[in-house]
Design a protein around this motif. Structure first.
Motif, short mmCIF file in Angstrom:
data_model
loop_
_atom_site.label_atom_id
_atom_site.label_comp_id
_atom_site.label_asym_id
_atom_site.label_seq_id
_atom_site.Cartn_x
_atom_site.Cartn_y
_atom_site.Cartn_z
N TRP A 150 9.89 57.43 2.71
CA TRP A 150 10.75 56.48 3.43
C TRP A 150 10.85 55.18 2.64
O TRP A 150 9.87 54.69 2.09
CB TRP A 150 10.15 56.17 4.80
CG TRP A 150 10.38 57.24 5.83
CD1 TRP A 150 11.28 58.25 5.79
CD2 TRP A 150 9.66 57.40 7.07
NE1 TRP A 150 11.19 59.04 6.91
CE2 TRP A 150 10.21 58.54 7.72
CE3 TRP A 150 8.63 56.72 7.69
CZ2 TRP A 150 9.75 58.98 8.96
CZ3 TRP A 150 8.17 57.15 8.92
CH2 TRP A 150 8.73 58.27 9.55
N ASN A 151 12.06 54.61 2.61
CA ASN A 151 12.23 53.26 2.07
C ASN A 151 12.11 52.26 3.22
O ASN A 151 11.72 52.61 4.34
CB ASN A 151 13.57 53.13 1.35
CG ASN A 151 14.75 53.49 2.26
OD1 ASN A 151 14.61 53.58 3.48
ND2 ASN A 151 15.92 53.67 1.66
N GLY A 152 12.47 50.99 2.97
CA GLY A 152 12.36 49.98 4.02
C GLY A 152 13.18 50.32 5.24
O GLY A 152 12.76 50.09 6.38
N PHE A 153 14.38 50.89 5.01
CA PHE A 153 15.22 51.27 6.15
C PHE A 153 14.59 52.39 6.96
O PHE A 153 14.62 52.37 8.20
CB PHE A 153 16.61 51.70 5.65
CG PHE A 153 17.51 52.18 6.76
CD1 PHE A 153 18.13 51.28 7.61
CD2 PHE A 153 17.72 53.54 6.95
CE1 PHE A 153 18.95 51.73 8.63
CE2 PHE A 153 18.54 54.00 7.97
CZ PHE A 153 19.16 53.08 8.81
N GLY A 154 14.00 53.37 6.28
CA GLY A 154 13.36 54.47 6.99
C GLY A 154 12.18 54.01 7.84
O GLY A 154 12.02 54.44 8.98
N VAL A 155 11.38 53.10 7.26
CA VAL A 155 10.27 52.55 8.03
C VAL A 155 10.79 51.75 9.23
O VAL A 155 10.30 51.90 10.36
CB VAL A 155 9.39 51.64 7.14
CG1 VAL A 155 8.35 50.90 7.98
CG2 VAL A 155 8.71 52.46 6.05
N GLY A 156 11.81 50.92 8.98
CA GLY A 156 12.38 50.13 10.07
C GLY A 156 12.97 51.00 11.17
O GLY A 156 12.82 50.71 12.36
N LEU A 157 13.66 52.08 10.77
CA LEU A 157 14.27 52.97 11.75
C LEU A 157 13.21 53.67 12.60
O LEU A 157 13.37 53.82 13.82
CB LEU A 157 15.15 54.00 11.05
CG LEU A 157 15.90 54.98 11.95
CD1 LEU A 157 16.87 54.23 12.87
CD2 LEU A 157 16.64 56.01 11.11
N SER A 158 12.12 54.09 11.96
CA SER A 158 11.06 54.76 12.72
C SER A 158 10.39 53.80 13.70
O SER A 158 10.12 54.17 14.86
CB SER A 158 10.02 55.36 11.76
OG SER A 158 9.34 54.34 11.04
N LEU A 159 10.15 52.57 13.27
CA LEU A 159 9.57 51.58 14.18
C LEU A 159 10.52 51.23 15.31
O LEU A 159 10.11 51.02 16.45
CB LEU A 159 9.17 50.33 13.40
CG LEU A 159 7.98 50.47 12.46
CD1 LEU A 159 7.82 49.22 11.61
CD2 LEU A 159 6.69 50.73 13.24
N ALA A 160 11.81 51.14 14.99
CA ALA A 160 12.80 50.84 16.03
C ALA A 160 12.88 51.96 17.05
O ALA A 160 13.04 51.71 18.25
CB ALA A 160 14.17 50.60 15.39
N THR A 161 12.78 53.20 16.58
CA THR A 161 12.79 54.34 17.51
C THR A 161 11.59 54.31 18.43
O THR A 161 11.70 54.54 19.64
CB THR A 161 12.80 55.67 16.72
OG1 THR A 161 13.93 55.69 15.84
CG2 THR A 161 12.87 56.86 17.66
N PHE A 162 10.44 53.99 17.87
CA PHE A 162 9.25 53.85 18.71
C PHE A 162 9.43 52.71 19.71
O PHE A 162 9.04 52.82 20.88
CB PHE A 162 8.02 53.60 17.86
CG PHE A 162 6.77 53.37 18.67
CD1 PHE A 162 6.15 54.43 19.31
CD2 PHE A 162 6.24 52.10 18.81
CE1 PHE A 162 5.01 54.23 20.08
CE2 PHE A 162 5.11 51.89 19.58
CZ PHE A 162 4.49 52.95 20.21
#
Length: 395
Positions: free
Chosen positions: A241-253
């Motif tokens: 995951w890049n920064g967007f992938g990490v951000g998207l996963s945290l946003a989903t949580f």
């Protein structure tokens, strides 16, 4: 919803957005500053330093809010947060970043004041619901914050700090214009020693049956630090995951947790009881963490987010039970003790989990989540004592 309640929830949401903006960029920022790829320990040190300041200042802000009112202390902390984000935006070496985290810990130790504000304006039978809503709006902030941080960080690594400063400034303006004072009683004439965070803890001896509850808050906070320290590193190592992938996963949580906290805790407590609700939450966390440990594809993490979010359904009931232990005149101090206990866990847990991750990262990054499951299992006797029927049936 009345106006004070709406404003305090809006303040919490804006605060969460500002905090969430930073998480996706922190690993890249540390690599840029330290010129090293081994930055897990740096993340642990920064997290522990931040928590140490919150440990010191959470009870201090709580006591000051008992003395001078909730509103001025909230405004002071919000103004300090806005200044700190500007400072961090121009911190180009590790020393300045460490100083910034010290200031951040001091100024963001305001959840004790926000919690006391909610207690001031709510009836005892409403508090589990309101504490659940407080967690929900904080989760809503994480829906926006991490994904914005991931996107903005792709353009300029320090842009999220600038946006966070603007949000903190907006937070201050909204609170200044629309947040009334909630505390109407005459402040107690306590001695100055009550501002000593270590002295404040001695007051727990006069509060019956509170130590197991405090220990449970400590345990829950300690396990939660594993996500803050290891999530981005694990996501990059396991799923690239890049920064967007990490951000998207945290946003989903954040989205799942917002929905859970907004709609489930009060109904779960009525149906299963506070004791069983907490145990159900722990079970859901352990199931999700076990799956995360062995997952090899990123979509699996998004699929189990609802189960993962259910792990937090017991916390509002614990907060409501704790709020009934003291008088209204001591709510700020007592909420500060709880916040300080949580921060105490956050001082040591990041160092523990960053060290464990450093040992696991080359062979099995996901093993870090099994260590969290083990902590839950070993601490279960303490948790069971904190939610024994005599406490759990108190509404």
């Amino acid at each position: 919803m009345n106006r004070p309640l709406f404003i305090i929830f809006s303040t919490i949401a804006l605060d969460a957005i500002g905090i969430g903006l930073i998480f996706p960029i922190l690993p890249s920022l540390l690599r840029d500053i330290t010129h090293s790829t081994h930055i897990a320990m740096y993340i642990g040190i920064l997290s522990s330093l931040y928590a140490a300041m919150q440990f010191i200042f959470s009870p201090v802000l709580g006591v000051l809010s008992d003395k001078f009112g909730r509103r001025p202390i909230l405004l002071l902390s919000l103004a300090g947060s806005a200044f700190n984000y500007v400072f961090l935006a121009y911190s180009h070496n590790l020393l300045l970043l460490l100083i910034g985290r010290v200031i951040a810990g001091m100024t963001s130790a305001n959840m004790s004041v926000a919690s006391a504000y909610l207690v001031d304006i709510s009836k005892p039978d409403q508090r589990a619901k309101y504490f659940g809503l407080m967690s929900a709006v904080f989760g809503a902030g994480f829906i926006i914050g991490p994904i914005l941080g991931g996107i903005l960080g792709e353009y300029w690594l320090r842009l999220p700090f600038i946006i966070a400063a603007l949000l903190a400034g907006l937070n201050f303006v909204v609170a200044y214009l629309a947040l009334p004072e909630s505390k109407t009683s005459i402040p107690p004439k306590d001695s100055a020693t009550s501002l000593n965070p270590f002295k404040v803890f001695s007051s727990l001896r006069s509060i019956s049956s509170v130590f197991p509850l405090i220990a449970t808050f400590f345990i829950f906070s300690a396990t939660g630090e594993a996500y803050a320290v290891c999530w981005a590193l694990w996501g990059h190592a396991t799923f690239q995951w890049n920064g967007f992938g990490v951000g998207l996963s945290l946003a989903t949580f954040g989205l799942c947790q917002m929905l859970v906290q907004a709609f489930i805790p009060q109904h779960a407590s009525k149906r299963f009881g506070d004791r069983n609700t907490v145990l159900i939450g722990i079970a859901c966390s352990c199931i999700a963490l076990s799956i995360m440990a062995v997952a090899q594809q990123g979509w699996v993490i998004f699929a189990i987010m609802p189960i993962f979010a259910l792990g937090s359904i017991g916390t509002p009931s614990l907060q409501a039970l704790a709020s009934q232990k003291v008088s209204p005149e001591q709510q700020g101090q007592f909420q500060g003790i709880i916040a300080s206990t949580i921060s105490l866990a956050s001082m040591f847990a990041p160092l523990l989990f960053s060290s464990l991750y450093f040992q696991f990262q080359s062979a099995w990054p996901g093993a870090i989540w099994l260590s969290v499951v083990l902590i839950y299992i070993l601490s279960l006797p303490i948790v069971l004592r904190s939610i024994k029927p005599s406490l759990a049936t108190s509404k």
